[in-house]
Design an enzyme around this catalytic site. Sequence first.
Site, PDB file in Angstrom:
ATOM      1  N   GLU A  65     -50.322  -6.026  11.722  1.00 46.56           N
ATOM      2  CA  GLU A  65     -49.951  -5.067  12.424  1.00 46.56           C
ATOM      3  C   GLU A  65     -48.646  -5.158  13.124  1.00 46.56           C
ATOM      4  O   GLU A  65     -48.280  -6.377  13.682  1.00 46.56           O
ATOM      5  CB  GLU A  65     -50.909  -4.720  13.741  1.00 46.56           C
ATOM      6  CG  GLU A  65     -52.039  -3.802  13.618  1.00 46.56           C
ATOM      7  CD  GLU A  65     -53.022  -3.572  14.564  1.00 46.56           C
ATOM      8  OE1 GLU A  65     -52.290  -3.488  15.773  1.00 46.56           O
ATOM      9  OE2 GLU A  65     -54.044  -3.542  14.421  1.00 46.56           O
ATOM     10  N   GLU A  67     -58.102  -8.438  17.239  1.00 48.13           N
ATOM     11  CA  GLU A  67     -57.470  -8.808  18.377  1.00 48.13           C
ATOM     12  C   GLU A  67     -58.484  -8.943  19.390  1.00 48.13           C
ATOM     13  O   GLU A  67     -58.791  -8.234  20.383  1.00 48.13           O
ATOM     14  CB  GLU A  67     -56.601  -7.595  18.916  1.00 48.13           C
ATOM     15  CG  GLU A  67     -55.311  -7.276  17.955  1.00 48.13           C
ATOM     16  CD  GLU A  67     -54.341  -6.273  18.523  1.00 48.13           C
ATOM     17  OE1 GLU A  67     -54.582  -5.924  19.630  1.00 48.13           O
ATOM     18  OE2 GLU A  67     -53.218  -6.387  18.265  1.00 48.13           O
ATOM     19  N   TYR A  98     -46.209  -7.226  18.262  1.00 50.42           N
ATOM     20  CA  TYR A  98     -45.361  -6.207  19.121  1.00 50.42           C
ATOM     21  C   TYR A  98     -44.267  -6.461  19.972  1.00 50.42           C
ATOM     22  O   TYR A  98     -43.350  -5.948  20.007  1.00 50.42           O
ATOM     23  CB  TYR A  98     -46.414  -5.149  19.741  1.00 50.42           C
ATOM     24  CG  TYR A  98     -47.436  -4.414  18.626  1.00 50.42           C
ATOM     25  CD1 TYR A  98     -46.999  -3.287  18.210  1.00 50.42           C
ATOM     26  CD2 TYR A  98     -48.717  -4.977  18.438  1.00 50.42           C
ATOM     27  CE1 TYR A  98     -47.541  -2.405  17.128  1.00 50.42           C
ATOM     28  CE2 TYR A  98     -49.512  -4.241  17.694  1.00 50.42           C
ATOM     29  CZ  TYR A  98     -48.954  -3.160  16.888  1.00 50.42           C
ATOM     30  OH  TYR A  98     -49.934  -2.458  15.966  1.00 50.42           O
ATOM     31  N   ARG A 144     -55.259  -1.362   5.205  1.00 50.23           N
ATOM     32  CA  ARG A 144     -56.086  -1.946   6.106  1.00 50.23           C
ATOM     33  C   ARG A 144     -56.630  -1.003   7.193  1.00 50.23           C
ATOM     34  O   ARG A 144     -56.055  -0.208   7.786  1.00 50.23           O
ATOM     35  CB  ARG A 144     -55.115  -2.926   7.049  1.00 50.23           C
ATOM     36  CG  ARG A 144     -56.274  -3.464   8.189  1.00 50.23           C
ATOM     37  CD  ARG A 144     -55.536  -4.736   8.831  1.00 50.23           C
ATOM     38  NE  ARG A 144     -56.209  -5.210   9.912  1.00 50.23           N
ATOM     39  CZ  ARG A 144     -55.899  -4.879  11.131  1.00 50.23           C
ATOM     40  NH1 ARG A 144     -54.710  -4.374  11.589  1.00 50.23           N
ATOM     41  NH2 ARG A 144     -56.767  -5.540  12.267  1.00 50.23           N
TER      42      ARG A 144
HETATM   43  C1  FCB Z   1     -52.861  -2.986  18.858  1.00 46.96           C
HETATM   44  C2  FCB Z   1     -54.270  -2.229  18.085  1.00 46.96           C
HETATM   45  C3  FCB Z   1     -54.071  -1.103  17.540  1.00 46.96           C
HETATM   46  C4  FCB Z   1     -52.985  -0.331  18.051  1.00 46.96           C
HETATM   47  C5  FCB Z   1     -51.642  -0.878  18.191  1.00 46.96           C
HETATM   48  C6  FCB Z   1     -50.496   0.016  18.827  1.00 46.96           C
HETATM   49  O1  FCB Z   1     -53.280  -3.835  19.844  1.00 46.96           O
HETATM   50  O2  FCB Z   1     -54.999  -3.365  17.313  1.00 46.96           O
HETATM   51  O3  FCB Z   1     -55.316  -0.566  17.367  1.00 46.96           O
HETATM   52  O4  FCB Z   1     -53.497   0.469  19.142  1.00 46.96           O
HETATM   53  O5  FCB Z   1     -52.065  -1.967  19.165  1.00 46.96           O
END
Ligand code: FCB
Length: 449
Positions: free
Chosen positions: A354, A166, A294, A77
Amino acid sequence: MSLRKFPENFLWGAATAAYQIEGAWDEDGKGESIWDRFTHRQHTILNGDTGDVACDHYHRMPEDVALIKELRLNSYRFSISWPRIIPQGRGDVNEKGLDFYDRLADKLLEAGIAPSATLNHWDLPQAIQDAGGWPNRDSADWFAEYARVVFRRLGDRVAMWSTHNEPWVLAFLGYAYGIFAPGIADYSQAYQTAHHLLLAHGKAVQAFRAEGGSGEIGIVLSFGHYLPASDSSADRAAAQRVYENNSALFLQPLFKGSYPEMLFDWIGSHAPKIQEGDMEIIRQPVNFLGVNYYTTETISFAQWGGLLKHVSQPVSAPGWGRTEMGWGVNPAGLLAVLLDIKENFGSPKIYITENGCALKDTPDASGFVADWGRVNYLRDHFMAAHDAIQQGVDVRGYYVWSLMDNFEWAHGCAPRFGLVRVDCETQERIPKQSALWYSEVIAGNAVQE
Ligand code: FCB
């Protein structure tokens, strides 16, 4: 110890973004982006770092694709830089910019790696910002036009497209808090940006269908798992507000064609201007939803806590500390987020686009990083995704953030998120322990508990 098998044809990849890795910020006809402008201002980025050179990927792309292949990833990606394709944001197309992504797509396909391209990972052309940026409604049409140019050139080879990455981060960190480019602090502009990003998404999806695109198209959203800090009605309402503002603000228009009412009541005059027909454009059927996860946070009511009147605290599951970003680690939060999407937003097909962590990496004399902490982090999050699949969530792939250490926005170059270490001085790439471990996971399409 049991072996957790993933579904057949599961995509295992890693993610990057143009501004974070490419460098070559003003080469081959590329226009200035808001991130170029922002990082070139003093005191915007830790240590005064910029993405001018970043990982120099623009010049090292063939070598990087070879590395992706060596690690056995079956998908990659990346994002496309709008000002590399249309330097002034609208009008003239820069063929050399298109050529770069054309070569990248070809190289990936030759190596048997499925390309997944994001059209907007935040690096808006500065010329568009000068014309008002995302708060200007016309940006939605300019974005769709840029998307059309890219679909025409790469649509025969790129099978997975994401419109935005995002939008919450872009709208709020960029336009409400001024922490990210373009550095504006104005809630009304932020909500208007959120609406225009959604509109731009819908128009780009329409353009994709009109061009007869044979691949898939979707959008990538950021998700946190938000828990009320206590059972008090004030904390519960604050947690609900944060959920509506950060997740439902996007999920609900995309999948249900409406905005969260309670939130819009709360923000009052900051609510965006919406024109008739907008919600139908936004609610175009998509092929997938990209989920970036995250963190888990507890939310408390706070009288002095900004527009939403809240403060948040990171949550870590037992045994986990915090990452170098100060973020907690809670794999169960990923499962909770995925179940919420399944239960409340029509169970779309999902790619985890991600997930990953910045840790204090200490290379040995040969430059190798034995990042067992990252291995443990990934293993537990992969297992959470596996739990979700077993509970009926349609997860089809997983992209680790990130392929390699890179420029981490306002934090500059210090946080190291990569599976592959990049030596800042020499640009040498050295796969970390986590990359070797991930390669084994992919080979077996399974995680050992
Ligand atoms: C996300 C972003 C990516 C990177 C990660 C740690 O918010 O999409 O670009 O910075 O965090």
